[in-house]
Scaffold this active site. Structure first.
Site, PDB file in Angstrom:
ATOM      1  CE  LYS A 183       7.263   5.247  48.546  1.00 31.45           C
ATOM      2  NZ  LYS A 183       6.359   4.135  48.929  1.00 31.45           N
ATOM      3  CB  CYS A 293       0.267  -3.583  35.099  1.00 32.76           C
ATOM      4  SG  CYS A 293       1.824  -4.145  34.388  1.00 32.76           S
TER       5      CYS A 293
HETATM    6  P1  NAD Z   1       0.122   3.082  43.895  1.00 33.43           P
HETATM    7  O1  NAD Z   1       0.028   4.116  42.844  1.00 33.43           O
HETATM    8  O2  NAD Z   1      -0.835   3.099  45.014  1.00 33.43           O
HETATM    9  O3  NAD Z   1       1.577   3.123  44.593  1.00 33.43           O
HETATM   10  C1  NAD Z   1       2.766   2.994  43.830  1.00 33.43           C
HETATM   11  C2  NAD Z   1       3.900   3.667  44.567  1.00 33.43           C
HETATM   12  O4  NAD Z   1       3.669   5.078  44.610  1.00 33.43           O
HETATM   13  C3  NAD Z   1       4.063   3.230  46.022  1.00 33.43           C
HETATM   14  O5  NAD Z   1       5.438   3.126  46.305  1.00 33.43           O
HETATM   15  C4  NAD Z   1       3.409   4.372  46.787  1.00 33.43           C
HETATM   16  O6  NAD Z   1       3.881   4.514  48.097  1.00 33.43           O
HETATM   17  C5  NAD Z   1       3.814   5.558  45.931  1.00 33.43           C
HETATM   18  N1  NAD Z   1       2.956   6.746  46.060  1.00 33.43           N
HETATM   19  C6  NAD Z   1       1.627   6.794  46.296  1.00 33.43           C
HETATM   20  N2  NAD Z   1       1.189   8.080  46.281  1.00 33.43           N
HETATM   21  C7  NAD Z   1       2.274   8.858  46.020  1.00 33.43           C
HETATM   22  C8  NAD Z   1       2.465  10.255  45.885  1.00 33.43           C
HETATM   23  N3  NAD Z   1       1.457  11.131  45.988  1.00 33.43           N
HETATM   24  N4  NAD Z   1       3.715  10.709  45.624  1.00 33.43           N
HETATM   25  C9  NAD Z   1       4.745   9.851  45.494  1.00 33.43           C
HETATM   26  N5  NAD Z   1       4.630   8.501  45.626  1.00 33.43           N
HETATM   27  C10 NAD Z   1       3.404   8.007  45.881  1.00 33.43           C
HETATM   28  O7  NAD Z   1       0.106   1.689  43.128  1.00 33.43           O
HETATM   29  P2  NAD Z   1       0.085   0.229  43.768  1.00 33.43           P
HETATM   30  O8  NAD Z   1      -1.250   0.009  44.374  1.00 33.43           O
HETATM   31  O9  NAD Z   1       1.318   0.033  44.578  1.00 33.43           O
HETATM   32  O10 NAD Z   1       0.246  -0.688  42.457  1.00 33.43           O
HETATM   33  C11 NAD Z   1      -0.829  -1.145  41.702  1.00 33.43           C
HETATM   34  C12 NAD Z   1      -0.999  -0.280  40.472  1.00 33.43           C
HETATM   35  O11 NAD Z   1       0.198  -0.289  39.708  1.00 33.43           O
HETATM   36  C13 NAD Z   1      -2.092  -0.764  39.532  1.00 33.43           C
HETATM   37  O12 NAD Z   1      -2.819   0.337  39.065  1.00 33.43           O
HETATM   38  C14 NAD Z   1      -1.314  -1.386  38.383  1.00 33.43           C
HETATM   39  O13 NAD Z   1      -1.971  -1.422  37.154  1.00 33.43           O
HETATM   40  C15 NAD Z   1      -0.112  -0.496  38.335  1.00 33.43           C
HETATM   41  N6  NAD Z   1       1.000  -1.153  37.657  1.00 33.43           N
HETATM   42  C16 NAD Z   1       1.335  -0.742  36.392  1.00 33.43           C
HETATM   43  C17 NAD Z   1       2.379  -1.379  35.720  1.00 33.43           C
HETATM   44  C18 NAD Z   1       2.773  -0.977  34.327  1.00 33.43           C
HETATM   45  O14 NAD Z   1       3.831  -1.382  33.878  1.00 33.43           O
HETATM   46  N7  NAD Z   1       1.971  -0.193  33.625  1.00 33.43           N
HETATM   47  C19 NAD Z   1       3.078  -2.419  36.341  1.00 33.43           C
HETATM   48  C20 NAD Z   1       2.692  -2.799  37.625  1.00 33.43           C
HETATM   49  C21 NAD Z   1       1.664  -2.158  38.289  1.00 33.43           C
END
Ligand code: NAD
Length: 491
Positions: A183, A293
């Site tokens: 997803k 990130c």
């Molecule tokens: P997000 O958590 O908003 O969304 C990530 C994914 O989760 C999306 O596909 C979204 O549709 C899905 N999602 C959201 N709510 C959900 C739920 N309740 N159940 C299932 N799926 C759900 O994150 P984002 O805004 O897309 O990405 C940015 C974030 O990602 C930042 O916090 C960043 O630090 C983090 N990030 C971390 C790493 C790492 O390796 N630690 C790498 C890249 C990004």
């Protein structure tokens, strides 16, 4: 705003592209100018169920009986095909994210292909363990381990490095013999959809790799993580989303790997190579518009070089060329969406209210008329905020950093660690003893010394504290994507 002539992006289920069974769709909007990139089919609960059912069935089909070497050969073929269709992947990634061509063509797409190659090779060379045992009757027993796939893996990925981060999960999961329902983020669905076609082209059996599109709550993300036939969930995204997904995974006691948010710090000691530290800080704060990130949002600088460091970082930041992905020499694009820009601008406002000195940036750049619908923002540098400000405490995930002076090594370590997060940190020093002394004391999954984001894909990657659970990368990925079984034979 749906448009009949717009490009369509469909779900990929059991080897076929299908629209959403409830006829729902959403718009994929360009962050460069606000135009429509594509109309995306939103998967319903029943579409997600079909994808999971296809993935479950594929576990016992030809994929389940395939030799490791054949699986490895197919994954190499996926990587080769990504290389051959490089321009298509590149165009799709640039259209969804607005990131500069120079970045997407050297990092995002090549890493997508590299992710398949490393795990294709790794799985062929991973040894099992053998334990010789003496039993009480003086005879013996032989114990040995075998790795089995975990089953159907849900891959939930974010928008900042869509292809790179999705394949970082898909490749090891497939190498270990699992099947997948992915997803991608609702903001960046294109490269995941394209990957389905590549899977078909190289002969990955239908149902092994599926993609469903949609949002999180009450949409494809939640339908997927709540599905009882999903055996494990691998997630990259925000810490708050990670918490919600952990709750979903608790039902049925399913395994979860999570790579979450960060509030990464760099410590710059007076004994550093200043040229390298200045360029390194600019790169670590502003790469991909600060949407990595691992980006640095807090920089602690030893007081004797503080003023010069700030002056030089500001000077170098002002030279970043803001522009469109294909623009001449662009090194800084828009944020991923207007919604995300609104969030980042709120923190710019808080910085102002909390009394920050703004050295550069702090707002929206002047862009030509045709680009004014895009999510443009200025790279921003602050000093003078208290460590208690929300700007220092919370992940912003934008092109901004706060620079703070320190007087003693202990003080810098304390400030760097004083955060709920623990993803990455950077130390700039030419003093080897200091590097060895300080690096282990920083509470992060990775610490770079005199560099940033230099990655060896065999090494463990992941966060401490609120930045995640588990490690992925090299053989560490196999721990998550396989079930280790012990077989004991009495001799
Ligand atoms: P997000 O958590 O908003 O969304 C990530 C994914 O989760 C999306 O596909 C979204 O549709 C899905 N999602 C959201 N709510 C959900 C739920 N309740 N159940 C299932 N799926 C759900 O994150 P984002 O805004 O897309 O990405 C940015 C974030 O990602 C930042 O916090 C960043 O630090 C983090 N990030 C971390 C790493 C790492 O390796 N630690 C790498 C890249 C990004």
């Amino acid at each position: 705003m749906s448009n009949h002539s717009a490009k369509k992006i469909h779900n990929f289920i059991d080897g076929h592209y299908v629209s959403g069974s409830e006829g729902k769709s959403f718009d994929d909007i360009s962050p460069v100018d606000g135009s429509l990139v594509a109309v995306v089919s939103e998967a319903s609960k029943s579409d997600v169920d079909q994808a999971v059912t296809a993935a479950k069935k594929a576990l016992t089909g030809p994929w389940g009986q395939m030799s490791v070497s054949e699986r490895s050969r197919l994954l190499h073929a996926v990587a080769d095909r990504i290389d051959e269709r490089f321009e298509e992947f590149l165009e799709a990634e640039m259209a969804d994210t607005g990131k500069p061509r120079a970045l997407a063509s050297t990092v995002d797409i090549p890493r997508g292909a590299a992710n398949f190659r490393i795990f294709a090779d790794l799985i062929r060379n991973e040894p099992d363990h053998v334990f010789q045992q003496e039993t009480p009757d003086g005879m013996g027993a032989l114990n040995y381990t075998v790795r089995k796939p975990k089953g159907v893996i849900a891959v939930i990925s974010p928008w900042n490095l869509p292809m790179l981060l999705m394949t970082w999960k898909v490749a090891p999961a497939l190498a270990c013999g699992n099947t997948i329902v992915a997803k991608p983020s609702e903001d960046t669905p294109a490269t995941a959809a394209l990957l389905g076609d590549v899977m078909n082209e190289v002969g990955i059996p239908a149902g092994v790799f599926n993609v469903v599109h949609g949002f999180g709550p009450n949409s494809a993300g939640e339908f997927l993580t709540n599905h009882p036939n999903v055996d494990a969930i691998t997630f990259t995204g925000e810490t708050r989303t990670g918490e919600a997904i952990m709750k979903a995974a608790a039902v049925g006691v399913r395994d979860i790997s999570s790579e979450l948010g960060g509030k990464n710090a760099a410590i710059v000691f007076a004994d550093c190579d200043l040229d390298k530290a200045v360029s390194g800080a600019v790169r670590s704060s502003f790469t991909n518009c600060g949407q990595v990130c691992l980006c640095t949002e807090r920089v602690y600088v030893e007081r004797s070089i503080f003023d010069e460091f700030v002056r030089r970082v500001v000077e170098e930041t002002r030279q970043l060329r803001i522009g469109t992905p294909k623009g001449e020499g662009t090194d800084f694009g828009p944020l991923v969406s207007s919604k995300h820009r609104d969030k980042v601008l709120q923190y710019f406002e808080i910085a102002h209210t909390d009394g920050a000195t703004i050295h550069t940036g702090g707002g929206i750049p002047d862009m030509p008329k045709e680009l004014q619908g895009g999510a443009w923002i200025e790279p921003t540098i602050w000093t003078g905020l208290p460590e208690t400000s929300r700007v220092i405490r919370e992940e912003i995930f934008g092109p901004c950093c706060h620079i703070q002076p320190f007087d003693a090594e202990d003080e810098a370590i304390h400030m760097a660690n004083d955060t709920p997060y623990g993803l990455a940190s950077v130390i700039w020093t030419e003093n080897l003893s200091r590097a060895h002394r300080v690096a282990p004391l920083l509470e992060t999954g990775i610490t770079w010394v005199n560099t940033w984001n230099l990655r060896d894909l065999r090494t463990p990657f992941g966060g401490s504290k609120a930045s995640g659970i588990g490690r992925e990368g090299g053989a560490y990925s196999l721990e998550f994507y396989t079930e280790i079984k012990n077989i004991c034979i009495k001799i």
